[in-house]
Write a protein that holds these residues in place. Structure first.
Motif, mmCIF file in Angstrom:
data_model
loop_
_atom_site.group_PDB
_atom_site.id
_atom_site.type_symbol
_atom_site.label_atom_id
_atom_site.label_comp_id
_atom_site.label_asym_id
_atom_site.label_seq_id
_atom_site.Cartn_x
_atom_site.Cartn_y
_atom_site.Cartn_z
ATOM 1 N N ARG A 191 0.862 -1.187 0.000
ATOM 2 C CA ARG A 191 0.000 0.000 0.000
ATOM 3 C C ARG A 191 0.896 1.234 0.000
ATOM 4 N NH1 ARG A 191 -2.626 -3.895 -0.946
ATOM 5 N NH2 ARG A 191 -4.637 -4.458 -0.027
ATOM 6 N N GLN A 194 -0.667 4.869 0.051
ATOM 7 C CA GLN A 194 -1.291 5.099 1.349
ATOM 8 C C GLN A 194 -0.265 5.235 2.471
ATOM 9 O OE1 GLN A 194 -1.971 2.761 -0.840
ATOM 10 N NE2 GLN A 194 -4.172 2.397 -1.099
ATOM 11 N N SER A 195 0.983 4.886 2.179
ATOM 12 C CA SER A 195 2.028 4.899 3.204
ATOM 13 C C SER A 195 2.954 6.106 3.072
ATOM 14 C CB SER A 195 2.856 3.607 3.123
ATOM 15 O OG SER A 195 2.043 2.477 3.318
ATOM 16 N N ASP A 198 4.223 7.463 6.315
ATOM 17 C CA ASP A 198 5.154 6.551 6.980
ATOM 18 C C ASP A 198 6.528 6.598 6.332
ATOM 19 O OD1 ASP A 198 3.244 5.597 8.807
ATOM 20 O OD2 ASP A 198 2.454 4.213 7.314
#
Length: 212
Positions: A191, A194-195, A198
């Motif tokens: 993902r 979406q990361s 992070d």
């Protein structure tokens, strides 16, 4: 004056059309951090090898040489500040080779010794170490044999050592770690988009467990 551009990466890895593997994964992560990213896709597959069906192409040595020669002729080859070639030896899986068998000695004797990090699956690790991996002890021995060839980190990206549908991966460097999960092929996709947060601000979510 040097023509090297700071934070300009030449990355030689595999890629996929759908999902995030190799160059397709590295490009986003590095671009988020401000790197210019120039890929040579050594292997291009339709999807990662966890799916039932896989289609694609493998570049041979002449293909890679041809691309690099184009860079040289335009004096682009000396502009890169970094070379990224995490050695994911995309050779095969589930007992089946994707590449000609005569490439095996090249991986063993030329590519693996030059790599800092190697990430074979269980089948590839067995081919590279000339041993069968039937349990965790075998896996650790195989990883040690790969470390002995020169890399500093070895990751068995997938093995058949899990039970109850669990996928077990093992890694070895200074410490030896193990982890497992129970994904479907679609759930195994990274993902990546979406990361983004992070990647920009990484946090330590996992710790290593020493195996004696």
């Amino acid at each position: 004056m040097s023509s090297i551009k700071q934070n300009h990466v030449l990355s030689i890895q595999s890629t996929v059309v759908c999902g995030y593997v190799g160059n397709k994964c590295a490009s986003f992560a590095l671009q988020v951090h401000g790197f210019d990213f120039s890929p040579i896709n050594s292997v291009q597959l339709s999807n990662h090898t966890g799916y039932k069906f896989i289609k694609g192409q493998v570049l041979d040595a002449d293909d890679v040489d041809c691309l690099y020669e184009g860079l040289k002729q335009n004096n682009i080859h000396n502009q890169f500040s970094h070379l990224l070639t995490v050695c994911d030896p995309v050779m095969g899986d589930n007992g089946k080779l994707y590449v000609p068998e005569d490439l095996l000695p090249v991986y063993k004797d030329v590519i693996i010794p030059k790599a800092d990090i190697v990430t074979p699956n269980q089948f590839e690790a067995e081919l590279l170490t000339d041993m069968k991996i039937s349990n965790e002890a075998d896996a650790l021995l195989a990883m040690q044999r790969l470390l002995d060839k020169g890399p500093r980190t070895v990751v068995l990206s997938s093995t058949n050592l899990g039970s109850n549908g669990k996928l077990v991966a093992l890694a070895c460097s200074v410490k030896k770690v193990a982890g497992s999960e129970t994904p479907t092929p679609a759930q195994m996709e990274l993902r990546l988009m979406q990361s983004k947060a992070d990647i920009e601000n990484p946090k330590i979510n996992f710790t290593a467990q020493k195996i004696s």
